[in-house]
Design an enzyme around this catalytic site. Structure first.
Site, PDB file in Angstrom:
ATOM      1  CE1 TYR A   9      -4.206   1.743   0.308  1.00  0.00           C
ATOM      2  CE2 TYR A   9      -3.095   3.086   1.715  1.00  0.00           C
ATOM      3  CZ  TYR A   9      -4.592   3.172   0.953  1.00  0.00           C
ATOM      4  OH  TYR A   9      -5.481   3.818   0.446  1.00  0.00           O
TER       5      TYR A   9
ATOM      6  CE1 TYR B 135      -5.462   6.318  -1.888  1.00  0.00           C
ATOM      7  CE2 TYR B 135      -7.180   7.876  -2.355  1.00  0.00           C
ATOM      8  CZ  TYR B 135      -6.565   6.582  -1.554  1.00  0.00           C
ATOM      9  OH  TYR B 135      -6.814   6.780  -0.023  1.00  0.00           O
TER      10      TYR B 135
END
Ligand SMILES: [Zn+2]
Lengths: 382, 153
Positions: free
Chosen positions: A283, A333
């Site tokens: 992440y 994203y």
């Protein structure tokens, strides 16, 4: 009864186009991703009885999206409040629903429209909750919080701008081979160092690329998966951790993150260790999130991430390929669910020009700061 | 602690020129009331003495009742950022400005986010000793505690 998630598998993946500004509703994009994920695994709306998503209140809900693609009787619907911190719980929750008989085929999705941009907050002028202590000082949005973490790491371990740059450059280099990535022009370390300050020590290229788009994955039982077209991607285990009520200000050690607690839990549950991982979808809301969590998961010691990346150990031919799709920094994203999409593609062997040869295991992490989680996918059932 | 009064906001000013305004609730209201009164007070358990931030109605350790108690207003910069871009409303004329997590002397790990004033951003360091002072929050209704280096940079 088994205490493992190993009886569940991801069988389908789908997405809407990733673009800077789509002009579309979250319902339209989520429905497209869900339809594509079902088509990918040869299932139809009639086969689906579960839907779940996570959001920060900015998304079309699971019942709406299921209805929009023609599901008439949804047996399991769960909308989870959260961001990157909650991705693992949401995917593992879908697997748990399947394993416990609450649903047979579950679609997990995340969609982000143009109304959601976490990197700035120029319309919001009133803050309640814990934010009321920080907001009045001009301290309110994630790039500021994680720059605060990064500074402490630099103080304690001597990590540098060049170390962060090595991560940004590597991820962009990977995105060049990804047709779905929104940022595909290679950058150099000089480009990184010359990019403008946002919240020092973060520059522009430390920050992820906020876009519009949706990703959906289809979770079902390993038994059912055996009859579907793709090689199933099995869940080998998952772990989450939460401390300090999610407070980034009170988290005790800003040089590390939730992964300090998640990693031992995950390695213990799966019987795996970093050397067993072929693909790591880390992440990466910011470069520093990769740095802190990569250390916490035990791929290298504190302060060594920059050297690790510069030595080519985080790319093809190295120890583990980190974010072969370019991550949130360069692919875009979608709040971390695109990491799951990429992991599935890699373990199927369908990643094309960016395929990690012989990939059998993928670590997917989610979250930053005081809360988050991670899971491991494998080509073989545990 | 001393008080610094900022310029009052111009009538009809661009709302983006105002920093985010706090919305006190039943538990946090005494924090803001104390600041308006020129005191920095933090939530503390009346039974076991634990300081709690963010504040709670009851202590998370012993469930004892809490109350806001004055602190010395001294602490150490645990970490900080230098904000160069206007990504949040307010302080547009102050860019680049410094925000720190200030660890208060009362308890290890008890931190407040706050602007650091009176120092060149390039001189701020982790470990810097600072002291609270009071400033009017642009917008008119609240006072905030900002921090200034104790012995100069
Ligand atoms: Zn107590």
């Amino acid at each position: 009864m088994s205490r493992s998630l190993g009886g569940a598998a991801v069988v389908g993946i789908g997405r809407s186009p990733f673009v800077r500004s789509s002009g579309r509703t979250t319902l339209s994009m989520a429905a497209q991703a869900a339809r594509e994920a079902l088509a990918d695994c040869g299932l139809t709306a009639a086969d689906v009885d579960g839907f779940t998503c996570y959001s920060t209140g900015d998304s079309a809900g699971p019942s709406q999206v299921a209805h929009a693609i023609g599901v008439d009787d949804l047996g399991w619907s769960l909308s989870v409040l959260g961001g990157g911190n909650i991705v693992t719980s949401t995917v593992a929750g879908a697997a748990t629903a399947v394993l416990s008989g609450q649903a047979e085929v579950v679609v997990v999705y995340r969609v982000l429209g143009s109304q959601t941009r976490y990197g700035r907050a120029l319309e919001r002028v009133e803050v309640d909750g814990e934010g009321q202590f920080a907001g009045p000082h001009g301290y309110l949005v994630p790039p500021q919080w994680f720059a605060m973490f990064c500074r402490r790491h630099q103080y304690e371990y001597g990590s540098t701008a060049a170390d962060l740059g090595a991560i940004a450059v590597q991820e962009r280099d990977h995105a060049v081979r990804n047709p779905h990535a929104v940022a595909r022009s290679p950058i150099t370390l000089d480009d990184y160092l010359n990019s403008r300050w946002i919240s020092e020590p973060f520059r522009l290229f430390d920050c992820c690329y906020e876009i519009d788009g949706a990703v959906a994955i289809v979770v079902t039982s390993a038994e059912r998966a055996a009859d579907l077209p793709h090689r199933p991607v099995h869940l080998l285990g998952a772990a989450d951790s939460n401390r300090f009520g999610g407070s980034v200000d009170q988290w005790d050690d800003l040089s590390c993150m939730y992964s300090r607690d998640t990693a031992p839990r995950l390695w213990s549950r799966t019987g795996l260790r970093p050397a067993d991982i072929d693909v790591a979808c880390m992440y990466d809301c910011f470069t520093f999130t990769v740095m802190a969590t990569f250390e916490d998961f035990g791929f290298c010691a504190k302060g060594e991430v920059g050297d690790y990346f510069r030595a080519g150990r985080a790319t093809y031919g190295g120890d583990v390929v980190v974010n072969p799709h370019g991550g949130l920094l360069s692919e875009g994203y979608i709040h971390g669910l695109n990491h799951h999409y990429e992991a599935v593609l890699q373990l199927r062997g369908d990643a094309g020009d960016r395929q990690v040869r012989g990939a059998e295991t993928a670590l997917v992490t989610s979250g930053a700061g005081p809360f988050g989680g991670a899971l491991v996918y494998g080509t073989a059932a545990p | 602690m001393t008080t610094t009064h900022g310029e009052p906001p111009a009538v009809g000013a661009d709302p983006l020129s105002l920093p985010p305004q706090p919305v006190p609730d039943a538990v946090t209201a005494p924090f803001w009331a104390a600041l308006a009164d020129g005191r920095l007070a933090m939530c503390r358990c009346g039974h076991c003495g634990l300081w709690l931030q963010p504040p709670l109605e009851r202590c998370r350790r012993c469930a004892g009742p809490t109350r806001f108690t004055d602190v010395a207003g001294t602490g150490t910069v645990y970490s900080f950022i230098v904000q160069h871009r206007a990504t949040v409303p307010g302080y547009l004329d102050d860019l680049p400005y410094v925000v720190a997590l200030v660890e208060l002397d009362e308890q290890a790990g008890l931190r407040l986010p706050a602007r650091i004033v009176g120092v060149d951003p390039a001189q701020v360091r982790c470990g810097l000793r600072v002291r609270a002072e009071f400033a009017d929050l642009p917008g008119g209704d609240f006072t905030v505690a900002v921090f200034r280096p104790v012995d100069g940079p």
